[in-house]
Scaffold this motif. Structure first.
Motif, short mmCIF file in Angstrom:
data_model
loop_
_atom_site.label_atom_id
_atom_site.label_comp_id
_atom_site.label_asym_id
_atom_site.label_seq_id
_atom_site.Cartn_x
_atom_site.Cartn_y
_atom_site.Cartn_z
N ALA A 12 -65.85 -90.42 19.92
CA ALA A 12 -66.48 -89.47 18.99
C ALA A 12 -67.98 -89.73 18.93
CB ALA A 12 -65.87 -89.62 17.61
N LEU A 13 -68.72 -88.68 18.60
CA LEU A 13 -70.17 -88.79 18.43
C LEU A 13 -70.52 -88.51 16.98
CD1 LEU A 13 -71.44 -86.73 21.51
CD2 LEU A 13 -71.10 -89.21 21.36
N VAL A 14 -71.58 -89.16 16.52
CA VAL A 14 -72.17 -88.89 15.22
C VAL A 14 -73.61 -88.50 15.49
CG1 VAL A 14 -72.86 -89.89 13.01
CG2 VAL A 14 -70.66 -90.53 14.03
N LEU A 15 -74.04 -87.38 14.92
CA LEU A 15 -75.43 -86.93 15.05
C LEU A 15 -76.05 -87.01 13.66
CD1 LEU A 15 -73.90 -85.66 17.49
CD2 LEU A 15 -75.51 -83.79 17.36
N ARG A 16 -77.16 -87.76 13.56
CA ARG A 16 -77.84 -87.88 12.28
C ARG A 16 -79.34 -87.93 12.52
NH1 ARG A 16 -80.33 -92.41 13.00
NH2 ARG A 16 -79.27 -94.37 13.34
N PRO A 17 -80.14 -87.61 11.50
CA PRO A 17 -81.59 -87.68 11.68
C PRO A 17 -82.04 -89.08 12.10
CG PRO A 17 -81.06 -86.46 9.69
CD PRO A 17 -79.77 -87.08 10.19
N TRP A 18 -83.11 -89.12 12.85
CA TRP A 18 -83.69 -90.39 13.29
C TRP A 18 -84.25 -91.16 12.09
CZ3 TRP A 18 -83.69 -92.42 18.18
CH2 TRP A 18 -83.23 -91.58 19.19
N CYS A 19 -84.27 -92.51 12.19
CA CYS A 19 -84.83 -93.33 11.12
C CYS A 19 -85.52 -94.55 11.73
CB CYS A 19 -83.75 -93.75 10.13
SG CYS A 19 -82.42 -94.72 10.85
N ALA A 20 -86.30 -95.23 10.92
CA ALA A 20 -87.09 -96.37 11.39
C ALA A 20 -86.22 -97.46 12.02
CB ALA A 20 -87.92 -96.93 10.25
N GLU A 21 -84.99 -97.60 11.58
CA GLU A 21 -84.09 -98.62 12.15
C GLU A 21 -83.77 -98.35 13.62
OE1 GLU A 21 -83.41 -97.10 9.12
OE2 GLU A 21 -84.22 -98.80 8.00
N ASP A 22 -84.05 -97.16 14.11
CA ASP A 22 -83.77 -96.80 15.50
C ASP A 22 -84.89 -97.21 16.46
OD1 ASP A 22 -81.38 -95.45 14.76
OD2 ASP A 22 -82.55 -93.65 14.28
N VAL A 23 -86.03 -97.61 15.94
CA VAL A 23 -87.23 -97.79 16.77
C VAL A 23 -87.03 -98.81 17.90
CG1 VAL A 23 -89.63 -98.58 16.77
CG2 VAL A 23 -88.84 -96.96 15.04
N ALA A 24 -86.54 -99.99 17.61
CA ALA A 24 -86.41 -101.01 18.65
C ALA A 24 -85.51 -100.54 19.78
CB ALA A 24 -85.88 -102.32 18.04
N THR A 25 -84.39 -99.93 19.46
CA THR A 25 -83.49 -99.42 20.49
C THR A 25 -84.12 -98.26 21.24
OG1 THR A 25 -81.60 -100.10 19.15
CG2 THR A 25 -81.17 -98.53 20.93
N LEU A 26 -84.83 -97.39 20.54
CA LEU A 26 -85.52 -96.27 21.18
C LEU A 26 -86.49 -96.77 22.24
CD1 LEU A 26 -86.19 -93.18 21.17
CD2 LEU A 26 -87.96 -93.74 19.49
N VAL A 27 -87.27 -97.77 21.92
CA VAL A 27 -88.23 -98.34 22.88
C VAL A 27 -87.50 -98.87 24.11
CG1 VAL A 27 -89.97 -100.14 23.24
CG2 VAL A 27 -89.98 -98.80 21.11
N LYS A 28 -86.39 -99.55 23.90
CA LYS A 28 -85.60 -100.08 25.04
C LYS A 28 -85.07 -98.93 25.90
CE LYS A 28 -84.10 -104.24 22.68
NZ LYS A 28 -82.99 -104.91 21.99
N LEU A 29 -84.57 -97.88 25.27
CA LEU A 29 -84.02 -96.76 26.03
C LEU A 29 -85.09 -96.08 26.88
CD1 LEU A 29 -81.64 -95.07 23.43
CD2 LEU A 29 -81.06 -96.70 25.24
N TYR A 30 -86.32 -96.02 26.37
CA TYR A 30 -87.40 -95.37 27.10
C TYR A 30 -87.92 -96.17 28.29
CZ TYR A 30 -88.44 -90.87 25.02
OH TYR A 30 -88.40 -89.55 24.68
#
Length: 183
Positions: A12-30
């Protein structure tokens, strides 16, 4: 928050607005060269990531760019893991069309994550904004992005036309796909 149900082969997927807690993972994904190939934004540091997330939060506040972090649970007991982004852009009361976009993390590709997230976003967009005049959604991608073409077609976004390149942001021609609201 939006959800996409599990399938026999995908969680299953959950879609939710982005938040500051996502930043470290976002940088890794990029750091993924394939993701960087298809997106215009560069997120190379924590500061870049925080700026990107703040931009998404401002879009929600303005109500014209509604970006969702795509989260998935790979095992029943595992925590949710960031798998991508799906966004509704340029939506406004009285405006007949808006644009959708998405990207997926390397570990999420080839498993239907983009398609399922787009399906959830498309249904939500029409449910939420059709009464305000939304009649169609547009999806654009570079002509050489065959995976995005498949995701668009799988979700009922019909090929409309080829758009000419517009360097430097769009160095190659693009496809425009359109999905119309059900009558």
């Amino acid at each position: 928050m939006l959800t996409s149900a599990a399938t026999p082969t995908a969680p299953a997927l959950v879609l939710r607005p982005w938040c500051a807690e996502d930043v470290a993972t976002l940088v890794k994904l990029y750091r993924d060269p394939e993701l960087r190939r298809w997106t215009n934004s560069r997120t190379e540091s924590e500061a870049d990531g925080l700026s990107w997330v703040r931009d998404q939060e401002q879009g929600w506040t303005a109500g014209d760019r509604l970006a969702f972090a795509i989260l998935e649970r790979t095992l029943d007991t595992a925590p949710l893991r960031l798998a991508g982004n799906v966004v509704l852009k340029e939506v406004a009361p009285g405006k007949h069309s808006a644009e959708v976009g998405y990207w997926t993390a390397a570990q999420a590709r080839g498993r239907g994550v983009a398609s399922r997230a787009l399906k959830a976003l498309t249904a939500w967009s029409f449910d939420t904004f059709q009464a305000d005049g939304l009649e169609s959604l547009e999806l654009l991608h570079q002509v050489d992005n065959l995976a995005s073409c498949r995701v668009a077609e799988k979700n009922g976004y019909q090929f409309d036309r080829i758009l000419p390149s517009a360097p430097p942001s769009y160095p190659l021609d693009g496809h425009l796909h359109i999905r119309r609201a059900a009558a």
